[in-house]
Scaffold this motif. Structure first.
Motif, PDB file in Angstrom:
ATOM      1  N   SER A 303       0.811  -1.214   0.000  1.00  0.00           N
ATOM      2  CA  SER A 303       0.000   0.000   0.000  1.00  0.00           C
ATOM      3  C   SER A 303       0.847   1.269   0.000  1.00  0.00           C
ATOM      4  CB  SER A 303      -0.948   0.001   1.206  1.00  0.00           C
ATOM      5  OG  SER A 303      -0.210   0.097   2.415  1.00  0.00           O
ATOM      6  N   LYS A 304       2.083   1.172   0.502  1.00  0.00           N
ATOM      7  CA  LYS A 304       2.982   2.331   0.532  1.00  0.00           C
ATOM      8  C   LYS A 304       3.811   2.446  -0.745  1.00  0.00           C
ATOM      9  CE  LYS A 304       3.358   2.181   5.582  1.00  0.00           C
ATOM     10  NZ  LYS A 304       4.271   2.073   6.740  1.00  0.00           N
ATOM     11  N   ARG A 305       3.650   1.459  -1.629  1.00  0.00           N
ATOM     12  CA  ARG A 305       4.469   1.435  -2.840  1.00  0.00           C
ATOM     13  C   ARG A 305       3.644   1.428  -4.124  1.00  0.00           C
ATOM     14  NH1 ARG A 305       6.515  -0.882   1.413  1.00  0.00           N
ATOM     15  NH2 ARG A 305       8.760  -0.812   1.841  1.00  0.00           N
ATOM     16  N   LEU A 306       2.390   0.991  -4.040  1.00  0.00           N
ATOM     17  CA  LEU A 306       1.534   0.918  -5.212  1.00  0.00           C
ATOM     18  C   LEU A 306       0.235   1.668  -4.968  1.00  0.00           C
ATOM     19  CD1 LEU A 306       1.902  -2.880  -6.129  1.00  0.00           C
ATOM     20  CD2 LEU A 306       3.035  -0.952  -7.249  1.00  0.00           C
ATOM     21  N   GLN A 307      -0.356   2.171  -6.018  1.00  0.00           N
ATOM     22  CA  GLN A 307      -1.642   2.851  -5.905  1.00  0.00           C
ATOM     23  C   GLN A 307      -2.755   1.823  -5.731  1.00  0.00           C
ATOM     24  OE1 GLN A 307      -2.096   5.250  -9.406  1.00  0.00           O
ATOM     25  NE2 GLN A 307      -0.473   6.680  -8.833  1.00  0.00           N
ATOM     26  N   ASP A 308      -3.846   2.263  -5.097  1.00  0.00           N
ATOM     27  CA  ASP A 308      -4.983   1.366  -4.872  1.00  0.00           C
ATOM     28  C   ASP A 308      -5.524   0.814  -6.187  1.00  0.00           C
ATOM     29  OD1 ASP A 308      -4.950   1.658  -2.111  1.00  0.00           O
ATOM     30  OD2 ASP A 308      -6.198   3.451  -2.165  1.00  0.00           O
TER      31      ASP A 308
END
Length: 462
Positions: A303-308
């Motif tokens: 979640s801190k590296r990819l968009q939802d």
């Protein structure tokens, strides 16, 4: 108690609310049919009514309690109310009395399920976009932990044989008495240790802003509350009848429909194709639950590296592949080769469990980011109602088409392909403005500073 400790305690209690929901489902479901059949001579169709009653009540009530949270801003009080409904519903369950009384017990408990939507709304209201997906992932995974550990309680609940007043507590009614006690404990935790999240986050801000800025923020809050009370049909239309919102709602429906349908068909299919009994199925559900918790941890990490929206696309694609695989496996495997069938059947379940956390967590998080903070309660309530509809329809569909796998999986694949196409075509609109809340707050502070400078330049006598 320090501010950090109060915040941590509050989130733990929120997680326990989800955990209790998972445990309740896991301890009641295994014995519900025997309870109805042995004690009240109910017909099989009545099991479907009792199972659907919980989702039906949650469907109707979640938007109501969410809207109350938006208008009155008393989430703690509303959460306590939801917990008391859970206590009342489970007390009714262990009392039994009649099959219709059991139906009513699940309706009352379903009213309390709106608390989950309320918690998610509060998280969406106060957290930053960067941290929200990870927090939601942790909360939702707590429910999954309840589903894993819940069946273990039945090992000692089945030994129950005593009376509470005139009511017998045996292996069928004991889950209700047990959960009534658990929800009572949760109620006391809420009363003494829970602090509304908006108060905690506002307190953090108060430590770093001036008194003038604080007054300005309170004024804005009053204006937002006033506007939230003036919700009209036009505002509802503008908020929710948008391409990106419709896509997320459709994805929520399709995801839960697919998952609940798979849960409904898993036991009959394992019995038919794998010759599994109660123990083997329990092990299967336990392993699947452990996998899901692990994937929830992965979602928090990514979640801190990819968009939802990227994780949503991945989850939807994997779920489509899982259903296509099961569409091939189920009609083409023979009950005469159960050992050979295990690997094929397990692969479909594993793929499904990989997809589920990505779809559930990211759709909830992105939905909160694309809707207004002032109406998060109503938004999460509407989302919960959509989930309720899918949880009612899915068992009916799976149960009626269990002997027609091409039709059963074909429709589910069709829904997923439709959702995948909608995600792809609306991909650009599913992007949120990163840090939009922080930018807005900085602009407000800048405007306030300019206003103060202008006031200082005004002559003292005019």
């Amino acid at each position: 108690m320090s501010q950090k400790c109060r915040k941590r305690t509050t989130y733990i209690i929120c997680g326990l609310f989800f955990l209790m929901g998972g445990i309740e489902y896991a301890v009641i479901l295994p014995t519900l049919w025997l309870y109805l059949k042995n004690d009240f001579h109910a017909h099989p169709y009545f099991l479907g009514l009792v199972l659907s009653a919980f989702s039906f009540a949650a469907l109707l009530f979640s938007p109501v309690i969410g809207r109350c949270a938006d208008v009155f801003r008393r989430p703690k009080l509303l959460l306590i109310l939801c917990t008391l409904w859970e206590v009342a519903g489970n007390c009714m369950y262990f009392m039994g009395i009649s099959k219709w009384f059991l139906l009513g017990s699940r309706l009352v408990s379903g009213l309390g399920a709106g608390g989950e939507a309320l918690i998610l709304a509060e998280v969406g209201r106060v957290t930053s976009e960067e941290s929200r997906t990870g927090i939601i992932s942790t909360l939702v995974s707590m429910r999954q932990l309840g589903l894993i550990f819940g069946p273990g309680f039945n090992f000692f609940l089945r030994l129950s044989d005593f009376y509470i007043g005139p009511f017998l507590v045996d292996k069928f009614s004991a889950p209700g008495a047990f959960m009534a006690c658990m929800w009572t404990l949760q109620c006391f935790l809420l009363i003494f240790f829970y602090t509304d999240l908006h108060i905690l986050y506002r307190s953090n801000q108060d430590e770093i802003i001036t008194t003038a800025e604080n007054n300005h923020s309170e004024k804005n809050a009053l204006e937002r509350n006033k506007s939230s009370r003036q919700l009209t049909l036009q505002v509802l239309y503008d908020d929710y009848i948008r391409e990106e919102i419709v896509v997320l709602i459709a994805l929520q429906f399709n995801s839960y429909f697919n998952q609940v349908a798979l849960e409904t068909m898993a036991t009959p299919l394992s019995e038919k194709l794998l010759h599994w009994g109660e123990i083997e199925n329990s092990i299967m559900y336990c392993l699947a639950g452990i996998e899901v918790v692990f994937v929830f941890m992965l979602v928090r990490f990514f979640s801190k590296r990819l968009q939802d929206r990227v994780m949503l696309l991945f989850g939807c694609a994997v779920l489509t592949v899982a259903n296509c695989w099961l569409l091939y496996v189920v009609p083409n495997t023979s009950p005469e080769t159960p050992k050979k069938n295990v690997a094929f059947f397990a692969l479909g379940i594993i793929l499904d469990m990989i997809a589920l956390p990505f779809l559930v967590v990211c759709s909830i998080s992105l939905f909160s980011k694309l809707t207004r903070k002032e109406s998060q309660g109503l938004s999460q309530g509407i989302r919960r109602s959509v989930v309720g509809i899918s949880c009612i329809l899915a068992p009916l569909w799976a149960g009626s088409t269990i002997d027609k796998p091409y039709l059963m999986f074909g429709v589910m694949i069709g829904l997923l392909v439709m959702a995948l196409m909608m995600l792809t075509l609306s991909f650009k609109k599913l992007k949120t403005l990163k840090g939009a809340t922080e930018i807005q707050e900085k602009n407000q502070k800048a405007q306030l500073q300019v206003q103060q400078e202008e006031e200082e330049r005004q002559p003292l006598l005019s």
